[in-house]
Design an enzyme around this catalytic site. Structure first.
Site, mmCIF file in Angstrom:
data_model
loop_
_atom_site.group_PDB
_atom_site.id
_atom_site.type_symbol
_atom_site.label_atom_id
_atom_site.label_comp_id
_atom_site.label_asym_id
_atom_site.label_seq_id
_atom_site.Cartn_x
_atom_site.Cartn_y
_atom_site.Cartn_z
ATOM 1 N N LYS A 71 -20.047 8.976 10.594
ATOM 2 C CA LYS A 71 -20.910 8.287 11.550
ATOM 3 C C LYS A 71 -20.281 8.214 12.936
ATOM 4 C CE LYS A 71 -21.405 3.973 12.428
ATOM 5 N NZ LYS A 71 -21.646 2.563 12.523
ATOM 6 N N GLN A 72 -21.154 8.049 13.892
ATOM 7 C CA GLN A 72 -20.696 7.895 15.253
ATOM 8 C C GLN A 72 -21.059 6.502 15.704
ATOM 9 O OE1 GLN A 72 -21.112 10.955 18.049
ATOM 10 N NE2 GLN A 72 -20.336 9.523 19.556
ATOM 11 N N GLU B 258 -17.862 3.493 19.944
ATOM 12 C CA GLU B 258 -16.567 3.837 20.516
ATOM 13 C C GLU B 258 -15.806 4.875 19.711
ATOM 14 O OE1 GLU B 258 -14.375 1.026 22.478
ATOM 15 O OE2 GLU B 258 -16.277 0.635 23.472
ATOM 16 N N ALA B 259 -16.276 5.162 18.503
ATOM 17 C CA ALA B 259 -15.479 6.028 17.643
ATOM 18 C C ALA B 259 -16.341 6.885 16.733
ATOM 19 C CB ALA B 259 -14.534 5.173 16.798
ATOM 20 N N VAL C 55 -16.334 8.545 12.920
ATOM 21 C CA VAL C 55 -15.694 8.306 11.628
ATOM 22 C C VAL C 55 -15.929 9.511 10.723
ATOM 23 C CG1 VAL C 55 -15.623 6.771 9.613
ATOM 24 C CG2 VAL C 55 -16.039 5.805 11.892
ATOM 25 N N ASP D 65 -15.014 -8.402 15.649
ATOM 26 C CA ASP D 65 -16.292 -7.750 15.347
ATOM 27 C C ASP D 65 -16.696 -8.034 13.901
ATOM 28 O OD1 ASP D 65 -18.558 -6.175 15.656
ATOM 29 O OD2 ASP D 65 -17.508 -4.265 15.449
HETATM 30 N N1 LIG Z 1 -11.459 2.834 4.867
HETATM 31 C C1 LIG Z 1 -12.756 3.013 4.608
HETATM 32 N N2 LIG Z 1 -13.172 3.260 3.348
HETATM 33 C C2 LIG Z 1 -14.493 3.435 3.081
HETATM 34 N N3 LIG Z 1 -15.458 3.405 4.013
HETATM 35 C C3 LIG Z 1 -15.104 3.171 5.284
HETATM 36 C C4 LIG Z 1 -13.746 2.962 5.649
HETATM 37 N N4 LIG Z 1 -13.688 2.774 6.985
HETATM 38 C C5 LIG Z 1 -14.955 2.860 7.425
HETATM 39 N N5 LIG Z 1 -15.821 3.102 6.429
HETATM 40 C C6 LIG Z 1 -17.291 3.251 6.538
HETATM 41 O O1 LIG Z 1 -17.608 3.715 7.835
HETATM 42 C C7 LIG Z 1 -18.370 2.728 8.559
HETATM 43 C C8 LIG Z 1 -17.935 2.690 10.017
HETATM 44 O O2 LIG Z 1 -16.555 2.340 10.124
HETATM 45 P P1 LIG Z 1 -16.034 1.381 11.273
HETATM 46 O O3 LIG Z 1 -16.784 0.116 11.217
HETATM 47 O O4 LIG Z 1 -14.553 1.295 11.188
HETATM 48 O O5 LIG Z 1 -16.437 2.241 12.566
HETATM 49 P P2 LIG Z 1 -17.173 1.832 13.920
HETATM 50 O O6 LIG Z 1 -17.400 3.076 14.678
HETATM 51 O O7 LIG Z 1 -16.374 0.779 14.580
HETATM 52 O O8 LIG Z 1 -18.534 1.266 13.428
HETATM 53 P P3 LIG Z 1 -19.467 0.258 14.192
HETATM 54 O O9 LIG Z 1 -19.597 0.720 15.612
HETATM 55 O O10 LIG Z 1 -20.744 0.352 13.401
HETATM 56 O O11 LIG Z 1 -18.818 -1.085 14.049
HETATM 57 C C9 LIG Z 1 -18.131 1.422 7.801
HETATM 58 O O12 LIG Z 1 -19.195 0.522 7.927
HETATM 59 C C10 LIG Z 1 -17.971 1.912 6.370
HETATM 60 O O13 LIG Z 1 -19.226 2.112 5.752
HETATM 61 MG MG LIG Z 2 -18.012 -1.172 12.070
#
Ligand SMILES: Nc1ncnc2c1ncn2[C@@H]1O[C@H](COP(=O)(O)OP(=O)(O)OP(=O)(O)O)[C@@H](O)[C@H]1O
Ligand SMILES: [Mg+2]
Lengths: 233, 176
Positions: free
Chosen positions: A17-18, A21-22, A24, A141
């Site tokens: 996912k995008q 800020e990041a 994944v 967050d």
């Molecule tokens: N260590 C992990 N193990 C399993 N799933 C994960 C893990 N880290 C992230 N995810 C999955 O990926 C999603 C996005 O991760 P994360 O919240 O760290 O990223 P983000 O870009 O900051 O997301 P957001 O902008 O939605 O807060 C999480 O909601 C989860 O479903």
């Molecule tokens: Mg998140």
């Protein structure tokens, strides 16, 4: 140890996912399932400023996760940090779902019994947040997507993730805001969860009566401010 | 019986791990490394809970080498430094490096895609190679916990090995 990989074998990175800020990804780190999170630059910021901000965020995320580990709060194991691309690699919490998905599934399958069924989970969340705040970690967050539920949901094995906005602070004000952010996130994502949030707060208090009092009165203050703001705006 | 992988970011760089017991010429082996007859990291097996920890350190050492951010003089000593929780290089070697009187050794060899270097090292070792997974039989858990300052709270949430993996991966970000 996991089976040796072929020397010529290539790592396959799967985009997950995008966020704002990041990016994944899911991949494999020397035989272990791994999630990598790459903070990308924001085009509108000055490049040098952007680089240092991104690095700061990355460091904050690594430090907060480490602090949580010290406090006995489950977070993913860290595998590798690549500052040159602002990417970090961590354990993928396998066999898990987000607390968000779990709440949605319970509310859908059993709307009337949901509150009762979700109560133990809310208690566990309150307890973890209290421990985290006592250890001077502000998550920044708190949402139900940033909490994973590992294994059988009835085990209440919660793993906290996404510490990109976290910081180290012991002030009641910051704790109150952290709780307020969670309240807003919970109520706006899941209908009829006011009572559930009360359970969170009760457990938060119970875990550390002395330290939680100030944070909760700050929460009340922040709520008032929030309400005033919405009335004006 | 060696365990060999390519680096996560640099597929042209290999990481080879091997474990030996009943080694009778440790002093000579250490001399070989010190004189530069061959390059390798010679680790004390009692300090290693899990080969994955060594892989995490080796992964990081190669990365630091490639990005010109090493603290020690070569990538093999950097593996040892990455494994150690302290920023004191001498202390790291004393705790994690194999000693003349040890009779088992955990070897890390980097950048040996064709396996020629490992062949050479093997020809120098008088000992018995065993699977790297057996390293857990050598571990001195009390000592490991003490050196990494692992608390009971931490091992409540995950394995001792994973606590150390995270420590190794976050070394440069933690203020010790
Ligand atoms: N260590 C992990 N193990 C399993 N799933 C994960 C893990 N880290 C992230 N995810 C999955 O990926 C999603 C996005 O991760 P994360 O919240 O760290 O990223 P983000 O870009 O900051 O997301 P957001 O902008 O939605 O807060 C999480 O909601 C989860 O479903
Ligand atoms: Mg998140």
């Amino acid at each position: 140890m996991a089976a040796p990989m072929d020397v010529s074998g290539e790592n396959v990175r799967k985009f997950i996912k995008q966020g704002a800020e990041a990016k994944v990804y899911a991949e494999n780190f020397y035989g272990r399932p791994c999630i990598s999170k790459e903070r990308f630059s924001k085009g509108y910021r000055h490049p040098t400023l952007d680089k240092s901000l991104t690095l700061q965020r990355l460091k904050a995320e690594i430090r907060a996760m480490s602090k949580c580990r010290n406090l006995g709060i489950p977070v993913p194991t860290l595998y590798f940090v690549d500052t040159s691309t602002s990417t970090f690699y961590m354990e993928e919490i396998v066999n898990s779902q987000t607390v968000r998905d779990y709440i949605v599934s319970i509310q859908t399958s059993d709307p009337d019994g949901a509150m009762q069924k979700l109560s133990p989970l809310a208690e566990k969340i309150g307890k973890i947040l209290s421990k985290m705040h006592c250890g001077k970690v502000i998550h920044g967050d708190l949402t139900t997507s940033n909490m994973l539920l590992r294994g059988d949901p009835s085990d209440l094995d919660i793993v906290l993730i996404d510490f990109g906005l976290s910081f180290s602070e012991g002030l009641a004000e910051d704790k109150g805001v952290d709780l307020y952010v969670f309240e807003r996130a919970l109520l706006s994502t899941h209908p009829n969860t006011e009572e559930l949030f009360k359970v969170v707060i009760e457990a938060y208090k119970k875990e550390n009566v002395k330290e939680s009092a100030d944070a909760i009165s700050k929460l009340d203050e922040v709520r008032m401010r929030g309400r005033k703001r919405t009335m004006v705006g | 019986m060696d365990f060999k992988v390519t680096h996560h970011l640099y597929p042209n760089f290999s990481i080879t791990l091997a474990l030996y017991k009943d080694v009778t010429n440790m002093e000579a082996l250490r001399q070989c490394v010190m004189k530069g007859e061959f390059e390798a990291t010679l680790l004390k097996p009692s300090m290693i809970c899990d080969p994955f920890i060594v892989l995490t350190a080796a992964n990081r050492a190669v990365y630091l080498d490639k990005t010109n951010k090493m603290t020690t003089k070569n990538v093999h000593s950097e593996v040892l430094y990455c494994l150690s929780p302290t920023k004191n290089i001498t202390d790291s070697f004393r705790k994690f490096g194999v000693g003349d009187k040890d009779n088992s050794v955990f070897i890390v060899l980097l950048n040996d895609l064709d396996g020629a270097k490992m062949e050479f090292i093997k020809s120098k070792i008088e000992g018995c190679q065993i699977s790297i997974d057996e390293v857990s039989n050598f571990k001195d858990e009390t000592q490991v916990k003490k050196i990494y300052k692992v608390t009971d709270l931490e091992v409540n949430t995950c394995s001792l090995s994973d606590v150390i993996v995270s420590r190794v991966a976050s070394k440069e970000f933690l203020t010790v």
